[in-house]
Scaffold this active site. Structure first.
Site, PDB file in Angstrom:
ATOM      1  N   LYS A 128       1.359  11.714  -9.193  1.00 61.87           N
ATOM      2  CA  LYS A 128       2.119  12.541  -7.870  1.00 61.87           C
ATOM      3  C   LYS A 128       1.870  13.908  -8.220  1.00 61.87           C
ATOM      4  O   LYS A 128       1.802  14.685  -7.428  1.00 61.87           O
ATOM      5  CB  LYS A 128       3.594  11.855  -7.894  1.00 61.87           C
ATOM      6  N   LYS A 210      -3.901   0.718  -5.239  1.00 61.41           N
ATOM      7  CA  LYS A 210      -2.881   0.004  -4.657  1.00 61.41           C
ATOM      8  C   LYS A 210      -2.430   0.399  -3.489  1.00 61.41           C
ATOM      9  O   LYS A 210      -2.836   1.404  -2.891  1.00 61.41           O
ATOM     10  CB  LYS A 210      -1.514   0.069  -5.628  1.00 61.41           C
ATOM     11  N   LYS A 213       2.020   3.455   0.943  1.00 62.63           N
ATOM     12  CA  LYS A 213       2.483   3.874   2.186  1.00 62.63           C
ATOM     13  C   LYS A 213       2.251   5.441   2.460  1.00 62.63           C
ATOM     14  O   LYS A 213       2.402   5.793   3.548  1.00 62.63           O
ATOM     15  CB  LYS A 213       3.985   3.450   2.524  1.00 62.63           C
TER      16      LYS A 213
HETATM   17  P1  TYM Z   1       8.490   2.189  -4.142  1.00 63.30           P
HETATM   18  O1  TYM Z   1       9.564   2.614  -3.050  1.00 63.30           O
HETATM   19  O2  TYM Z   1       7.202   2.838  -4.171  1.00 63.30           O
HETATM   20  O3  TYM Z   1       8.091   0.602  -4.054  1.00 63.30           O
HETATM   21  C1  TYM Z   1       9.153  -0.448  -3.725  1.00 63.30           C
HETATM   22  C2  TYM Z   1       8.628  -1.691  -4.354  1.00 63.30           C
HETATM   23  O4  TYM Z   1       7.539  -2.149  -4.013  1.00 63.30           O
HETATM   24  C3  TYM Z   1       6.427  -2.320  -5.170  1.00 63.30           C
HETATM   25  N1  TYM Z   1       5.067  -1.987  -4.566  1.00 63.30           N
HETATM   26  C4  TYM Z   1       3.975  -2.890  -4.632  1.00 63.30           C
HETATM   27  N2  TYM Z   1       3.891  -4.210  -4.897  1.00 63.30           N
HETATM   28  C5  TYM Z   1       2.793  -4.953  -5.006  1.00 63.30           C
HETATM   29  N3  TYM Z   1       1.754  -4.244  -4.236  1.00 63.30           N
HETATM   30  C6  TYM Z   1       1.787  -3.083  -3.797  1.00 63.30           C
HETATM   31  N4  TYM Z   1       0.639  -2.359  -3.525  1.00 63.30           N
HETATM   32  C7  TYM Z   1       3.197  -2.257  -4.053  1.00 63.30           C
HETATM   33  N5  TYM Z   1       3.368  -0.841  -3.601  1.00 63.30           N
HETATM   34  C8  TYM Z   1       4.790  -0.917  -4.143  1.00 63.30           C
HETATM   35  C9  TYM Z   1       7.040  -1.295  -5.856  1.00 63.30           C
HETATM   36  O5  TYM Z   1       6.668  -2.139  -7.407  1.00 63.30           O
HETATM   37  C10 TYM Z   1       8.526  -1.509  -5.845  1.00 63.30           C
HETATM   38  O6  TYM Z   1       9.016  -2.718  -6.737  1.00 63.30           O
HETATM   39  N6  TYM Z   1      10.491   4.044  -8.361  1.00 63.30           N
HETATM   40  C11 TYM Z   1      10.685   2.811  -7.376  1.00 63.30           C
HETATM   41  C12 TYM Z   1      12.017   2.993  -6.649  1.00 63.30           C
HETATM   42  C13 TYM Z   1      13.311   2.633  -7.549  1.00 63.30           C
HETATM   43  C14 TYM Z   1      13.501   1.627  -8.499  1.00 63.30           C
HETATM   44  C15 TYM Z   1      14.838   1.912  -8.879  1.00 63.30           C
HETATM   45  C16 TYM Z   1      13.090   0.251  -8.487  1.00 63.30           C
HETATM   46  C17 TYM Z   1      14.077   3.658  -7.857  1.00 63.30           C
HETATM   47  N7  TYM Z   1      15.096   3.276  -8.430  1.00 63.30           N
HETATM   48  C18 TYM Z   1      15.432   1.129  -9.779  1.00 63.30           C
HETATM   49  C19 TYM Z   1      13.643  -0.594  -9.219  1.00 63.30           C
HETATM   50  C20 TYM Z   1      14.872  -0.261  -9.878  1.00 63.30           C
HETATM   51  C21 TYM Z   1       9.648   3.206  -6.269  1.00 63.30           C
HETATM   52  O7  TYM Z   1       9.155   4.095  -6.007  1.00 63.30           O
HETATM   53  O8  TYM Z   1       9.326   1.881  -5.555  1.00 63.30           O
END
Ligand code: TYM
Length: 345
Positions: A128, A210, A213
């Site tokens: 990022k 990956k 979005k």
């Molecule tokens: P975020 O918002 O980017 O994504 C949410 C969830 O989707 C999963 N994910 C994927 N899984 C498979 N293939 C992909 N291409 C893919 N892209 C995203 C992510 O692994 C995630 O599980 N930091 C986290 C949000 C967060 C969080 C937390 C998660 C904030 N606090 C506490 C768990 C516990 C994030 O940016 O996810």
């Protein structure tokens, strides 16, 4: 206390407690099929077996610049989407992170127990900060300690995430262990819970990356709000190879990704899929993948279109979630504050 009440309480206390799970998602745009297959779908499956909590991680979203009106809209949308995929607020705690102040408070305490070197090694920070070179802010760097607070406040056993979040959950474990060693047992040390199938869905345009979005190329991802024609078009354009035989193998990143999507939705093994498409070309396979995705998303989209019209209902659900979450979070926060030497009044 009368003896029957005492007995009842003993029974409750000695019953084995259900495992707990917590996860969050950032409201930075409509989630992709990657978010859904890698994380959200598993949350729905878990809610009958475990005590689950899921949140819209809106505080995390402002580590990159957001337009306020758009952020607000996306918070409503993400909350509506959590309900639309089948999370049931009667069984599962659903809330918005910024509505529970304990997250930001515990994050400070944990930041003082997280090392500069640990944060510098985080892949997401490196990615990022390369992408937003004009805004490498302190929040972006400290992101994992806020995420650790999100998790540890609810004392979960498991954190169901996609593979890209494993590093953050592992850092959370390190922080929790360090804290417990210094002050006594305050936090449950959680484990990442990563499903084999769907954990790393890749970009349709560059399958070495990956599916994300925030990709600037809209053909690279399927959004949960894409209509059937768009979904078919994006799969038709998906990058593959020149071999034209459907099997999972080395150097076939594009087809491997489509096989993984198809397998993750239908539950079929790679071998079964290879048999199903024997003698057929990539064109037929892409249409078949698109069709199962369309059918998976259809009921979610219908529910979403209904819910997003009803802001009053969404706000009522948010308020209920925030109230329940605050009670749990405050208990852990107080314990952490007390053990660290602060005065609780
Ligand atoms: P975020 O918002 O980017 O994504 C949410 C969830 O989707 C999963 N994910 C994927 N899984 C498979 N293939 C992909 N291409 C893919 N892209 C995203 C992510 O692994 C995630 O599980 N930091 C986290 C949000 C967060 C969080 C937390 C998660 C904030 N606090 C506490 C768990 C516990 C994030 O940016 O996810």
């Amino acid at each position: 206390m009368d003896s029957s009440k005492e007995n009842k309480e003993n029974i409750v206390e000695s019953a084995p407690r259900k495992k707990r799970a917590l996860s969050c998602i950032q409201p930075t745009g409509i989630p992709t099929l990657g978010n859904y297959l890698g994380a959200m779908r598993n949350w729905v499956a878990m809610q009958d077996e475990m005590d689950c909590a899921f949140a819209v991680a809106d505080l995390h979203a402002i580590t990159v610049r957001q337009e306020p009106a758009n952020l607000r809209k996306q918070i409503y949308e993400m909350f509506a989407l959590l309900l639309s995929i089948g999370l049931d607020p009667e069984k599962t705690l659903l809330f918005v992170q910024s509505q529970v102040p304990a997250h930001a408070q515990l994050s400070w305490i944990l930041s003082c127990h997280t090392q500069f070197g640990e944060l510098s090694r985080m892949t997401q920070f490196k990615d990022k900060s390369a992408k937003h070179a004009d805004n490498i802010n302190l929040g972006l760097f400290a992101y994992p300690s806020l995420m650790a607070a999100d998790i540890l406040l609810y004392q979960p056993d498991y954190v169901p995430v996609g593979a890209d979040q494993k590093q953050h959950v592992e850092l959370t474990r390190d922080i929790a262990e360090r804290f417990n060693n210094l002050y006594g047992n305050v936090f449950t040390v959680p484990e990442p819970y990563i499903m084999k199938s769907g954990a790393r869905i890749r970009s349709l345009q560059d399958p070495t990356k990956k599916m994300s979005k925030s990709d600037t190329n809209q053909n690279a991802y399927i959004s949960l709000k894409d209509d059937p024609d768009t979904i078919v078009r994006k799969f038709k354009r998906a990058v593959t190879d020149s071999e034209a035989r459907v099997y999972h193998g080395e150097g076939k990143d594009g087809i491997n990704n489509l096989i993984e999507i198809y397998s993750s939705i239908t539950g079929k093994t790679f071998e079964q899929i290879e048999q199903e498409f024997e003698g057929k070309g990539y064109g037929d396979f892409k249409i078949a993948v698109a069709e199962v995705v369309v059918e998976t998303l259809r009921p979610i989209q219908q529910k979403f279109d209904e819910l997003i019209q009803d802001k009053a209902y969404l706000e009522k659900m948010m308020a209920q979630g925030a109230e329940r979450a605050s009670k749990i979070a405050q208990r852990t926060l107080n314990k952490a504050l007390k053990k660290t030497g602060f005065v609780i009044i």
